[in-house]
Design an enzyme around this catalytic site. Structure first.
Site, mmCIF file in Angstrom:
data_model
loop_
_atom_site.group_PDB
_atom_site.id
_atom_site.type_symbol
_atom_site.label_atom_id
_atom_site.label_comp_id
_atom_site.label_asym_id
_atom_site.label_seq_id
_atom_site.Cartn_x
_atom_site.Cartn_y
_atom_site.Cartn_z
ATOM 1 C CD GLU A 188 -1.045 -0.658 3.643
ATOM 2 O OE1 GLU A 188 -1.743 -1.669 3.473
ATOM 3 O OE2 GLU A 188 -1.050 0.010 4.676
ATOM 4 C CB CYS B 25 3.543 7.463 2.693
ATOM 5 S SG CYS B 25 4.074 6.313 3.927
ATOM 6 C CB CYS C 194 7.974 -5.103 8.694
ATOM 7 S SG CYS C 194 9.438 -4.241 9.322
ATOM 8 C CB CYS D 155 7.818 -1.840 15.779
ATOM 9 S SG CYS D 155 9.434 -1.380 15.123
ATOM 10 C CB CYS E 274 4.300 -1.358 13.661
ATOM 11 S SG CYS E 274 4.231 -1.120 11.878
ATOM 12 N N GLY F 254 7.322 -1.982 5.764
ATOM 13 C CA GLY F 254 8.667 -2.511 5.579
ATOM 14 C C GLY F 254 9.770 -1.647 6.164
ATOM 15 C CD GLU F 255 14.299 -0.454 8.568
ATOM 16 O OE1 GLU F 255 13.540 -0.005 9.446
ATOM 17 O OE2 GLU F 255 15.119 0.255 7.964
ATOM 18 C CB SER G 262 11.326 6.406 7.703
ATOM 19 O OG SER G 262 11.012 6.215 9.071
ATOM 20 C CB SER H 153 11.207 4.851 13.700
ATOM 21 O OG SER H 153 10.627 5.190 12.461
ATOM 22 C CG LEU H 154 14.633 7.906 19.443
ATOM 23 C CD1 LEU H 154 15.824 7.002 19.188
ATOM 24 C CD2 LEU H 154 15.126 9.320 19.776
ATOM 25 C CG ASN I 95 -2.779 6.534 13.170
ATOM 26 O OD1 ASN I 95 -3.765 7.225 13.406
ATOM 27 N ND2 ASN I 95 -1.941 6.777 12.182
ATOM 28 C CB CYS J 50 3.015 1.446 7.686
ATOM 29 S SG CYS J 50 3.744 1.169 9.286
HETATM 30 N N1 SAH Z 1 10.510 0.615 9.084
HETATM 31 C C1 SAH Z 1 10.655 2.034 8.893
HETATM 32 C C2 SAH Z 1 9.630 2.655 7.988
HETATM 33 C C3 SAH Z 1 8.198 2.206 8.093
HETATM 34 S S1 SAH Z 1 7.225 2.759 9.460
HETATM 35 C C4 SAH Z 1 10.685 2.730 10.227
HETATM 36 O O1 SAH Z 1 10.535 2.069 11.245
HETATM 37 O O2 SAH Z 1 10.910 3.926 10.265
HETATM 38 C C5 SAH Z 1 7.010 4.474 9.222
HETATM 39 C C6 SAH Z 1 6.695 5.181 10.527
HETATM 40 O O3 SAH Z 1 5.354 4.883 10.973
HETATM 41 C C7 SAH Z 1 7.624 4.753 11.660
HETATM 42 O O4 SAH Z 1 8.064 5.865 12.385
HETATM 43 C C8 SAH Z 1 6.713 3.882 12.467
HETATM 44 O O5 SAH Z 1 7.194 3.762 13.765
HETATM 45 C C9 SAH Z 1 5.392 4.598 12.341
HETATM 46 N N2 SAH Z 1 4.223 3.831 12.771
HETATM 47 C C10 SAH Z 1 4.026 2.507 12.690
HETATM 48 N N3 SAH Z 1 2.841 2.162 13.216
HETATM 49 C C11 SAH Z 1 2.274 3.301 13.644
HETATM 50 C C12 SAH Z 1 1.039 3.613 14.277
HETATM 51 N N4 SAH Z 1 0.166 2.660 14.574
HETATM 52 N N5 SAH Z 1 0.777 4.910 14.569
HETATM 53 C C13 SAH Z 1 1.664 5.879 14.238
HETATM 54 N N6 SAH Z 1 2.836 5.655 13.650
HETATM 55 C C14 SAH Z 1 3.140 4.374 13.347
#
Ligand code: SAH
Length: 356
Positions: free
Chosen positions: A90, A111, A118, A122, A125, A165-166, A197, A220-221, A296, A339
């Protein structure tokens, strides 16, 4: 068949030479694809019919099909694409003046996803819920832009690798796609308008730092200390903050662009002022910006977003500590624009994956 959208003019020229065609034809063909956005060999009227047919036998111009297009009430649009192997990815289009980072602008941001699923797991996610399936090919990354433009009629001028994805775990294909997206003969989006990212793959951050392209890096910290970050991001056990920040410093020394920290605010997990102050110190040390993103909610996961006063308090603490920070007001919450959520539902419906 080879997807031509993932190739360079030099690669195509080599194939054309075998057909006895001059190299400049490659430029002509890429002009059709990327300038005129024509994804059909038969419509390439300055090529003779026999060449169009030969090309159509060797190359594909559509390695995926759009299957669904969802409008959200706030003008973000989400696209679901079916890949050649029946998997889904997507992309989310964020049109002008509802910029991804909260400020008004004339950016049309897409985006994009870099993998199906992935592997990094996390905890908050949706993308990782069903694990990792495969890397996207360069063509499958490039075509997310071409198809989103074709469907929406908009020109995309800003790109973020924040879909599924990463991206740094698929570095080779992502860099190939970026070279096509950035090239004058390609989609021609400036490097400063392309953001990768990452969840924090330290060795790959160093590799990216050694690339000449001046693309932007977002980290993504989501936790300012190892204890908090580890709880929600297993990758932190492999690359703890010390190791990660060494890599970020290395990146900073080689690049002109500031790093951005993304920080999802999750209620009761990482939204206290102690985290804010440690985060501020880390950001100042690296001269990084901070984007706060209210979480989210994801169906089936327990995490919640903090209330607005808590979000504002966190933002104010960062600013008081001298950090450039923004709080992303919600975009696309109602279409599950975080995502992975749309693809996940479809693959579960079709029985491709099961959620435990
Ligand atoms: N793997 C990469 C890129 C994909 S995620 C990364 O981790 O950066 C893109 C961003 O969306 C990341 O900062 C991720 O932490 C965030 N994200 C994932 N799930 C989310 C959610 N439910 N609400 C808000 N941000 C989210």
């Amino acid at each position: 068949m080879i997807p031509l959208t993932g190739q360079t003019p030099d690669e195509l020229a080599a194939a054309l030479a075998a057909l006895g065609e001059p190299a400049y034809r490659a430029r002509q063909i890429f002009e059709w694809i990327h300038r005129k956005r024509v994804l059909d060999f038969q419509a390439m009227t300055n090529l003779k019919p026999s060449l169009r047919e030969a090309l159509a036998r060797m190359f594909s111009l559509r390695s995926m099909q759009p299957v669904r297009d969802i409008d959200s009430s706030d003008t973000t649009r989400k696209y679901l694409f079916r890949l050649h192997d029946g998997r889904y990815v997507e992309s989310v289009l964020i049109p002008a003046s509802t910029s991804f980072f909260g400020e008004r602008s004339d950016r049309h941001t897409l985006c994009v996803s870099s993998q199906v699923g992935c592997a990094y797991d996390c905890k908050f996610c949706a993308s990782g819920l069903a694990g990792f399936t495969r890397n996207l090919e360069a063509a499958e990354i490039v075509e997310q832009i071409l198809h989103a433009e074709e469907i929406s009629g908009e020109r995309i001028n800003n790109l973020v690798f924040m879909g599924m994805g990463e991206p740094l775990a698929n570095l080779r294909n992502v860099l190939k796609a970026i070279s096509i997206i950035n090239a004058d003969w390609g989609i021609a989006i400036g490097a400063r308008h392309i953001t990768v990212s990452t969840s924090g793959l330290a060795p790959q951050i160093r590799k990216l730092a050694d690339q000449p392209l001046q693309i932007r890096l977002a980290l993504s910290l989501h936790g300012a200390t190892d204890a908090v970050r580890e709880r929600i991001m297993p990758v932190n056990r492999k690359y703890p903050l010390d190791v990660l920040f060494d890599a970020l410093r290395y990146y900073n020394e080689r690049k002109k662009q500031k790093i951005t920290f993304e920080y999802i605010l999750i209620k009761g997990v990482n939204d206290d002022l102690e985290q804010a102050h440690v985060l501020a110190r880390r950001a100042r040390n690296l001269n990084a910006k901070v984007n706060l993103i209210p979480y989210n909610t994801v169906e089936g996961l327990p995490w919640e977003r903090p209330d607005e006063p808590t979000q504002e308090r966190f933002l104010t603490a960062l600013k008081t500590d001298g950090v450039t920070a923004t709080l992303r007001r919600e975009k696309g919450h109602d279409i599950n624009a975080a995502c992975g959520q749309l693809r996940l539902r479809r693959e579960v419906e079709e029985g491709k994956i099961a959620l435990s």
